[in-house]
Design a protein around this motif. Structure first.
Motif, PDB file in Angstrom:
ATOM      1  N   VAL A 189       0.850  -1.189   0.000  1.00 34.82           N
ATOM      2  CA  VAL A 189       0.000   0.000   0.000  1.00 34.82           C
ATOM      3  C   VAL A 189       0.889   1.244   0.000  1.00 34.82           C
ATOM      4  CG1 VAL A 189      -1.802   1.279   1.210  1.00 34.82           C
ATOM      5  CG2 VAL A 189      -1.795  -1.228   1.262  1.00 34.82           C
ATOM      6  N   ILE A 190       0.697   2.078  -1.020  1.00 35.79           N
ATOM      7  CA  ILE A 190       1.469   3.321  -1.147  1.00 35.79           C
ATOM      8  C   ILE A 190       0.533   4.484  -0.855  1.00 35.79           C
ATOM      9  CG2 ILE A 190       2.899   4.748  -2.655  1.00 35.79           C
ATOM     10  CD1 ILE A 190       3.470   2.266  -4.321  1.00 35.79           C
ATOM     11  N   TYR A 191       0.771   5.170   0.263  1.00 42.86           N
ATOM     12  CA  TYR A 191      -0.055   6.312   0.631  1.00 42.86           C
ATOM     13  C   TYR A 191       0.472   7.573  -0.085  1.00 42.86           C
ATOM     14  CZ  TYR A 191      -1.800   3.262   4.306  1.00 42.86           C
ATOM     15  OH  TYR A 191      -2.379   2.215   4.979  1.00 42.86           O
ATOM     16  N   GLY A 192      -0.487   8.364  -0.533  1.00 45.69           N
ATOM     17  CA  GLY A 192      -0.107   9.585  -1.256  1.00 45.69           C
ATOM     18  C   GLY A 192       0.695   9.268  -2.511  1.00 45.69           C
ATOM     19  N   TYR A 193       0.309   8.216  -3.225  1.00 42.52           N
ATOM     20  CA  TYR A 193       1.120   7.696  -4.322  1.00 42.52           C
ATOM     21  C   TYR A 193       1.341   8.714  -5.442  1.00 42.52           C
ATOM     22  CZ  TYR A 193      -3.201   7.033  -7.028  1.00 42.52           C
ATOM     23  OH  TYR A 193      -4.367   7.226  -7.713  1.00 42.52           O
ATOM     24  N   MET A 194       0.337   9.594  -5.680  1.00 43.60           N
ATOM     25  CA  MET A 194       0.523  10.574  -6.760  1.00 43.60           C
ATOM     26  C   MET A 194       1.583  11.613  -6.402  1.00 43.60           C
ATOM     27  SD  MET A 194      -3.225  11.150  -8.461  1.00 43.60           S
ATOM     28  CE  MET A 194      -2.483  11.932  -9.865  1.00 43.60           C
ATOM     29  N   PHE A 195       1.684  11.930  -5.106  1.00 43.20           N
ATOM     30  CA  PHE A 195       2.744  12.839  -4.673  1.00 43.20           C
ATOM     31  C   PHE A 195       4.112  12.207  -4.893  1.00 43.20           C
ATOM     32  CE2 PHE A 195       5.789  13.900  -1.313  1.00 43.20           C
ATOM     33  CZ  PHE A 195       5.974  15.252  -1.577  1.00 43.20           C
ATOM     34  N   TRP A 196       4.256  10.942  -4.511  1.00 44.04           N
ATOM     35  CA  TRP A 196       5.548  10.266  -4.676  1.00 44.04           C
ATOM     36  C   TRP A 196       5.909  10.123  -6.149  1.00 44.04           C
ATOM     37  CZ3 TRP A 196       8.392  10.588  -0.749  1.00 44.04           C
ATOM     38  CH2 TRP A 196       7.885  10.468   0.532  1.00 44.04           C
ATOM     39  N   PHE A 197       4.902   9.837  -6.973  1.00 47.28           N
ATOM     40  CA  PHE A 197       5.194   9.731  -8.411  1.00 47.28           C
ATOM     41  C   PHE A 197       5.657  11.078  -8.961  1.00 47.28           C
ATOM     42  CE2 PHE A 197       3.891  10.347 -12.804  1.00 47.28           C
ATOM     43  CZ  PHE A 197       4.570   9.310 -13.420  1.00 47.28           C
ATOM     44  N   SER A 198       4.972  12.151  -8.538  1.00 41.81           N
ATOM     45  CA  SER A 198       5.355  13.483  -9.009  1.00 41.81           C
ATOM     46  C   SER A 198       6.782  13.823  -8.579  1.00 41.81           C
ATOM     47  CB  SER A 198       4.376  14.521  -8.458  1.00 41.81           C
ATOM     48  OG  SER A 198       4.750  15.821  -8.850  1.00 41.81           O
ATOM     49  N   LEU A 199       7.147  13.470  -7.352  1.00 40.05           N
ATOM     50  CA  LEU A 199       8.484  13.756  -6.844  1.00 40.05           C
ATOM     51  C   LEU A 199       9.549  13.014  -7.651  1.00 40.05           C
ATOM     52  CD1 LEU A 199      10.312  15.037  -4.714  1.00 40.05           C
ATOM     53  CD2 LEU A 199       9.899  13.030  -3.266  1.00 40.05           C
ATOM     54  N   ILE A 200       9.340  11.694  -7.852  1.00 43.22           N
ATOM     55  CA  ILE A 200      10.317  10.895  -8.603  1.00 43.22           C
ATOM     56  C   ILE A 200      10.424  11.384 -10.046  1.00 43.22           C
ATOM     57  CG2 ILE A 200      10.816   8.572  -9.472  1.00 43.22           C
ATOM     58  CD1 ILE A 200       9.436   7.491  -6.934  1.00 43.22           C
ATOM     59  N   TYR A 201       9.282  11.670 -10.652  1.00 44.86           N
ATOM     60  CA  TYR A 201       9.254  12.137 -12.044  1.00 44.86           C
ATOM     61  C   TYR A 201      10.044  13.441 -12.192  1.00 44.86           C
ATOM     62  CZ  TYR A 201       7.184  13.560 -16.521  1.00 44.86           C
ATOM     63  OH  TYR A 201       6.985  13.959 -17.822  1.00 44.86           O
ATOM     64  N   SER A 202       9.889  14.342 -11.216  1.00 47.26           N
ATOM     65  CA  SER A 202      10.550  15.651 -11.298  1.00 47.26           C
ATOM     66  C   SER A 202      12.049  15.542 -11.059  1.00 47.26           C
ATOM     67  CB  SER A 202       9.930  16.615 -10.294  1.00 47.26           C
ATOM     68  OG  SER A 202       8.558  16.774 -10.550  1.00 47.26           O
ATOM     69  N   VAL A 203      12.459  14.706 -10.094  1.00 51.74           N
ATOM     70  CA  VAL A 203      13.887  14.549  -9.816  1.00 51.74           C
ATOM     71  C   VAL A 203      14.605  13.990 -11.032  1.00 51.74           C
ATOM     72  CG1 VAL A 203      15.573  13.265  -8.452  1.00 51.74           C
ATOM     73  CG2 VAL A 203      13.622  14.343  -7.321  1.00 51.74           C
ATOM     74  N   LEU A 204      14.020  12.936 -11.635  1.00 51.58           N
ATOM     75  CA  LEU A 204      14.622  12.365 -12.837  1.00 51.58           C
ATOM     76  C   LEU A 204      14.624  13.376 -13.983  1.00 51.58           C
ATOM     77  CD1 LEU A 204      13.093   8.752 -12.769  1.00 51.58           C
ATOM     78  CD2 LEU A 204      15.415   9.450 -12.133  1.00 51.58           C
ATOM     79  N   GLY A 205      13.535  14.149 -14.089  1.00 51.37           N
ATOM     80  CA  GLY A 205      13.441  15.146 -15.155  1.00 51.37           C
ATOM     81  C   GLY A 205      14.456  16.256 -15.004  1.00 51.37           C
ATOM     82  N   THR A 206      14.710  16.704 -13.759  1.00 49.51           N
ATOM     83  CA  THR A 206      15.690  17.766 -13.520  1.00 49.51           C
ATOM     84  C   THR A 206      17.094  17.295 -13.883  1.00 49.51           C
ATOM     85  OG1 THR A 206      14.347  18.692 -11.748  1.00 49.51           O
ATOM     86  CG2 THR A 206      16.672  19.283 -11.779  1.00 49.51           C
ATOM     87  N   GLY A 207      17.437  16.061 -13.483  1.00 50.55           N
ATOM     88  CA  GLY A 207      18.749  15.522 -13.822  1.00 50.55           C
ATOM     89  C   GLY A 207      18.954  15.409 -15.316  1.00 50.55           C
ATOM     90  N   ALA A 208      17.909  14.932 -16.015  1.00 47.27           N
ATOM     91  CA  ALA A 208      18.014  14.801 -17.470  1.00 47.27           C
ATOM     92  C   ALA A 208      18.113  16.171 -18.139  1.00 47.27           C
ATOM     93  CB  ALA A 208      16.804  14.043 -18.007  1.00 47.27           C
TER      94      ALA A 208
END
Length: 569
Positions: free
Chosen positions: A184-203
């Protein structure tokens, strides 16, 4: 040219701390506080608008016609208030920007003009190119980009903090089966947004990091191209005499070729970055819809909650993607920091260079030289241990072959040549130096005549002085403003310089081939004029003509290898 390594954060702090610790700091802090408060208010309104999405779309889903118009009115009120706040946030930020820029420009101009730094930057071999661009354009860019990026970053951090809570609460929990277990992942959309942005900033950094160097080079090539055209304008007559249009055109094309060549590289790199940024942004639109759809179709959330979730995800995503969307501006700021940092460091370096010649401004009228040695930057000595005392009214002619150090000796006496040792003493504020090509500032003729001082003499006095130096035809143009260095011939400019001597009435005047454009008769007239009008005036002249010998009492002969000989004429 080898590019210097630079600590961007350290240099950034060095450049901006002066203003925020200056006498204007409280006004600046106050304005910045208002800008921050307005941006926080704007974020609060965005949160209210996000709540409005829930209510409005739930009303639409429930066919609640009675709530429709009141909700539209509520949106209109919130939107109008948001517009007013957004407009004044930008206006007050620009007010702070112009105050900061004015302060920095004044400090840089003062430092550039102090102790002849503008001259020493060239003498000491500094590789600072186009100081005018540094002061006029780079300071403006530094201030505007710094404020824009800082305020935007603060706003995005506030947005992130506010909407992360909203998104966490709206996301609920996502159950993911894996290997016979359920996670069970609580607040899953927040975590997805965070991971997506970190990877996007590095790229984004990997794709766009070359922009920093390309932006730096582009500004330098553009400035070099402009400077080349300015040089042609300033020396148009000489170039026309030489029929130098072909080599000048070749020089234009060579420098413009660097502008275009670097811009093509900048275009290609920007194209790659834009491909990435736009793809990143478009993907961020569809992904939250796909991820929130299961809850909507399962009936866990209504349409209002679905739209509110998408809006909150978009706000969080925008905040987390700050470095991706602002990368081009960050690259421009980094290039500006490098240029201004290099310029500041070089001005500090030339200011730290001590003049080896001890210069004493005395209250007497004598010019005294004690063991004065004049050298070149490579250490070669032009004049070695020159010692002599010249009484008031002395007339000394400095002669020698070309390149032996005559003009450099005068630069040393003026205090603008730092390579040397020994000591000299001369009357305080009672000396005037006349270069071969006089400088005529833009402005009226009376301002050019009184330079570098203010216009203090009346028009009648100025007219009489012009008549004495043979420029009676200009007596009626004293109030006219024009480019006098272009209008007057070099001979007329040199006679105007002699008029300055008559007005200033110094105790000593130093002439560096100041009559080279005059015929021998006119040259004798100018020297006789000084003798008649200022009989106690001491004169030291640099020249090659033998006719100058009869205008002087002593001759200082330099051999260019350190040797010298002082003898009566």
């Amino acid at each position: 040219m080898a590019r210097e390594k630079i600590s961007y954060f350290k240099t950034f702090w060095h450049l901006c701390r002066g203003y925020w610790k200056s006498e204007e700091k409280w006004k600046a802090i106050g304005l910045l506080g208002v800008v921050i408060a307005l941006n926080l208010a704007a974020v609060y309104l965005l949160v209210l608008l996000n709540d409005w999405y829930n209510t409005f779309y739930n009303a639409l889903q429930g066919y609640d016609e009675d709530s429709f118009l009141p909700l539209v009115g509520q949106f209109t009120g919130l939107a109008m208030l948001y517009i007013i706040i957004a407009v004044y946030a930008i206006y007050i930020r620009q007010m702070l920007q112009i105050k900061w820029r004015s302060w920095m420009t004044d400090r840089y101009l003062t430092a550039w003009l102090a102790d002849q730094s503008y001259y020493r930057l060239q003498v000491l071999g500094s590789d600072t190119d186009n100081p005018d661009q540094r002061i006029s354009e780079d300071i403006n860019q530094f201030v505007s980009l710094s404020l824009q990026l800082f305020v935007d970053l603060l706003k995005e951090l506030t947005t992130l903090g506010a909407f992360s809570v909203v998104l966490w609460n709206l996301s609920g929990a996502l159950t993911v089966p894996f290997g016979g277990h359920e996670f069970v992942i609580y607040g899953y959309m927040f975590w997805f947004s965070l991971i997506y942005s970190v990877l996007g900033t590095g790229a984004a950094h990997l794709v766009g990091r070359r922009l920093i160097g390309l932006d730096f080079d582009q500004q330098r090539y553009e400035a070099d191209f402009r400077f080349n055209m300015m040089r042609v304008r300033e020396n148009s007559e000489s170039i026309a005499f030489y029929r130098g249009e072909t080599p000048e055109g070749a020089g234009f094309r060579e420098r413009f070729g660097k502008v275009i060549g670097n811009f093509w590289q900048l275009m290609r790199q920007t194209k790659l970055l834009n491909f990435y940024i736009n793809g990143y942004a478009q993907l961020a639109i569809i992904v939250p819809i796909v991820m929130a759809a299961p809850q909507y179709f399962a009936g866990t959330i209504a349409l209002g909650g679905f739209m509110q979730t998408l809006s909150a995800f978009g706000r969080v995503q925008d905040a987390l993607s700050y470095f991706v969307t602002s990368y081009d501006s960050i690259a421009q700021l980094a290039a500006v920091i490098r240029r201004l940092g290099t310029f500041s460091r070089h001005m500090e370096e030339v200011a730290a260079v001590e003049n080896g010649v001890r210069r004493q401004e005395s209250g007497g009228e004598m010019l005294a030289l004690k063991e004065l040695t004049v050298a070149l930057p490579d250490g070669r000595q032009l004049v070695q241990e020159l010692g002599a005392d010249f009484a008031a009214g002395s007339r000394v002619l400095v002669m020698g072959s070309s390149g032996c150090g005559k003009s450099t000796l005068l630069r040393t006496l003026a205090g603008i040549w730092p390579y040397g040792t020994g000591a000299l003493s001369l009357p305080a504020d009672k000396v005037l130096f006349l270069p071969q090509r006089p400088y005529l500032p833009l402005g009226s003729l009376e301002q050019a005549l009184s330079y570098p001082g203010e216009v203090t003499a009346d028009r009648d006095t100025l007219q009489r002085v012009l008549e004495k130096v043979g420029l009676a035809a200009l007596a009626g143009k004293l109030g006219e403003t024009d480019d006098w260095s272009r209008i007057l011939s070099l001979g007329e400019q040199q006679r105007l310089a002699f008029a300055r001597v008559l007005l200033a009435k110094p105790l000593w005047v130093f002439l560096d081939e100041a009559t080279s454009a005059l015929d021998e008769d006119r040259e004798q007239e100018m020297y006789d004029l000084l003798k008649d009008e200022l009989p106690d005036l001491g004169i030291m002249s640099v020249g090659h003509r033998s006719t100058l010998l009869r205008q002087h009492e002593e001759k200082l002969l330099l051999d260019g290898r350190g040797g010298w000989q002082l003898s009566p004429i």
